[in-house]
Design a protein around this motif. Sequence first.
Motif, mmCIF file in Angstrom:
data_model
loop_
_atom_site.group_PDB
_atom_site.id
_atom_site.type_symbol
_atom_site.label_atom_id
_atom_site.label_comp_id
_atom_site.label_asym_id
_atom_site.label_seq_id
_atom_site.Cartn_x
_atom_site.Cartn_y
_atom_site.Cartn_z
ATOM 1 N N GLN A 7 1.285 -1.149 -0.119
ATOM 2 C CA GLN A 7 0.029 -0.121 -0.064
ATOM 3 C C GLN A 7 0.707 1.462 0.164
ATOM 4 O OE1 GLN A 7 -2.652 -0.387 3.388
ATOM 5 N NE2 GLN A 7 -3.972 -0.863 2.660
ATOM 6 N N ILE A 8 2.135 0.828 0.995
ATOM 7 C CA ILE A 8 2.563 2.577 0.853
ATOM 8 C C ILE A 8 3.184 2.873 -0.320
ATOM 9 C CG2 ILE A 8 4.882 3.195 2.020
ATOM 10 C CD1 ILE A 8 2.201 3.324 4.641
ATOM 11 N N GLU A 9 4.019 1.567 -0.832
ATOM 12 C CA GLU A 9 4.839 2.431 -2.031
ATOM 13 C C GLU A 9 3.969 2.304 -3.180
ATOM 14 O OE1 GLU A 9 7.074 -2.259 -2.343
ATOM 15 O OE2 GLU A 9 7.985 -1.503 -0.208
ATOM 16 N N SER A 10 2.687 1.969 -3.306
ATOM 17 C CA SER A 10 2.156 2.015 -4.193
ATOM 18 C C SER A 10 1.687 3.837 -4.100
ATOM 19 C CB SER A 10 0.519 1.565 -4.315
ATOM 20 O OG SER A 10 -0.595 1.697 -4.890
ATOM 21 N N LEU A 11 1.259 4.130 -2.810
ATOM 22 C CA LEU A 11 0.886 5.491 -3.000
ATOM 23 C C LEU A 11 2.178 6.325 -3.155
ATOM 24 C CD1 LEU A 11 -1.123 5.503 0.314
ATOM 25 C CD2 LEU A 11 -1.760 6.091 -2.059
ATOM 26 N N LEU A 12 3.389 5.932 -2.374
ATOM 27 C CA LEU A 12 4.901 6.515 -2.778
ATOM 28 C C LEU A 12 5.053 6.774 -4.121
ATOM 29 C CD1 LEU A 12 6.552 5.418 -0.600
ATOM 30 C CD2 LEU A 12 6.020 7.525 -0.109
ATOM 31 N N SER A 13 4.863 5.717 -4.754
ATOM 32 C CA SER A 13 4.990 5.919 -5.998
ATOM 33 C C SER A 13 4.081 7.006 -7.377
ATOM 34 C CB SER A 13 5.113 4.421 -6.776
ATOM 35 O OG SER A 13 3.429 4.185 -6.828
ATOM 36 N N LYS A 14 2.500 7.225 -6.440
ATOM 37 C CA LYS A 14 2.598 7.993 -7.471
ATOM 38 C C LYS A 14 2.484 9.443 -7.349
ATOM 39 C CE LYS A 14 -1.722 4.753 -7.837
ATOM 40 N NZ LYS A 14 -1.486 3.871 -7.375
ATOM 41 N N TRP A 15 2.927 9.650 -5.462
ATOM 42 C CA TRP A 15 3.473 10.708 -5.052
ATOM 43 C C TRP A 15 4.392 11.760 -5.826
ATOM 44 C CZ3 TRP A 15 0.250 13.001 -1.418
ATOM 45 C CH2 TRP A 15 0.213 14.357 -0.747
ATOM 46 N N LYS A 16 4.405 12.994 -6.442
ATOM 47 C CA LYS A 16 4.777 13.615 -7.136
ATOM 48 C C LYS A 16 5.658 14.922 -5.587
ATOM 49 C CE LYS A 16 4.173 12.592 -11.356
ATOM 50 N NZ LYS A 16 5.193 12.332 -11.769
ATOM 51 N N ASP A 17 6.900 14.998 -5.670
ATOM 52 C CA ASP A 17 7.089 16.283 -5.745
ATOM 53 C C ASP A 17 7.539 17.830 -5.845
ATOM 54 O OD1 ASP A 17 9.667 18.218 -4.916
ATOM 55 O OD2 ASP A 17 10.658 16.320 -3.348
ATOM 56 N N HIS A 64 -1.854 12.618 3.883
ATOM 57 C CA HIS A 64 -2.278 10.988 3.213
ATOM 58 C C HIS A 64 -1.510 9.391 3.784
ATOM 59 C CE1 HIS A 64 -3.865 10.173 -0.734
ATOM 60 N NE2 HIS A 64 -2.744 9.676 -1.088
ATOM 61 N N LEU A 65 -0.992 9.700 3.359
ATOM 62 C CA LEU A 65 -0.275 7.868 4.358
ATOM 63 C C LEU A 65 -1.322 7.517 5.495
ATOM 64 C CD1 LEU A 65 3.189 8.175 3.622
ATOM 65 C CD2 LEU A 65 1.965 6.686 2.193
ATOM 66 N N LYS A 66 -1.346 8.026 6.149
ATOM 67 C CA LYS A 66 -1.720 7.914 7.469
ATOM 68 C C LYS A 66 -3.722 7.937 6.959
ATOM 69 C CE LYS A 66 -1.441 10.479 11.236
ATOM 70 N NZ LYS A 66 -1.675 11.256 12.161
ATOM 71 N N SER A 67 -4.201 8.656 6.342
ATOM 72 C CA SER A 67 -5.757 8.209 5.938
ATOM 73 C C SER A 67 -5.405 7.431 5.095
ATOM 74 C CB SER A 67 -5.912 9.232 5.535
ATOM 75 O OG SER A 67 -5.419 9.691 4.050
ATOM 76 N N LYS A 68 -5.325 7.026 4.216
ATOM 77 C CA LYS A 68 -5.049 5.636 3.141
ATOM 78 C C LYS A 68 -4.429 4.860 3.429
ATOM 79 C CE LYS A 68 -7.048 8.644 0.292
ATOM 80 N NZ LYS A 68 -8.741 8.504 -0.214
ATOM 81 N N THR A 69 -4.046 3.970 4.827
ATOM 82 C CA THR A 69 -2.904 2.612 5.051
ATOM 83 C C THR A 69 -3.906 2.040 6.376
ATOM 84 O OG1 THR A 69 -1.328 4.028 5.859
ATOM 85 C CG2 THR A 69 -1.828 3.169 3.143
ATOM 86 N N SER A 70 -3.510 1.330 6.340
ATOM 87 C CA SER A 70 -3.455 0.283 7.583
ATOM 88 C C SER A 70 -2.629 1.021 9.036
ATOM 89 C CB SER A 70 -3.908 -1.158 7.524
ATOM 90 O OG SER A 70 -3.144 -1.294 6.379
ATOM 91 N N ALA A 71 -1.752 1.432 8.452
ATOM 92 C CA ALA A 71 -0.628 2.133 9.370
ATOM 93 C C ALA A 71 -1.148 2.173 10.699
ATOM 94 C CB ALA A 71 0.255 2.505 8.770
ATOM 95 N N ARG A 72 -0.976 1.466 11.737
ATOM 96 C CA ARG A 72 -0.813 2.416 12.943
ATOM 97 C C ARG A 72 -0.429 3.665 13.682
ATOM 98 N NH1 ARG A 72 -1.530 -2.136 18.025
ATOM 99 N NH2 ARG A 72 -1.290 -0.152 18.171
#
Length: 95
Positions: A7-17, A64-72
């Motif tokens: 999940q994290i890797e997928s979101l990072l791959s779409k996020w732009k600087d 964004h990562l906090k809201s879109k993943t299952s990470a605690r």
Amino acid sequence: MTKLRTQIESLLSKWKDSHEDIKLEQRLFRSLDVNMELEVLLKITPRHPHCAETLLNLYNLRQHLKSKTSARKIIFEVIEIPEAHRWNNALNHEN
């Protein structure tokens, strides 16, 4: 753990600087660790540590990562820049 990492890797791959047209994960992320408690540690070296917009962009990415993943818990650890502890405090501060 594997699902969360994906999940994290997928979101990072779409996020732009905000400064460049290059994907963030190719430029500033040094490592991604996920533990058994589903806590995520991302080690980061910002390309533009002098710019407040870079800090804001990373803060927004963390939210964004906090809201879109299952990470605690998601922790950004800024490394290899002057005053990295200030970035770490700002990025990981919980309201």
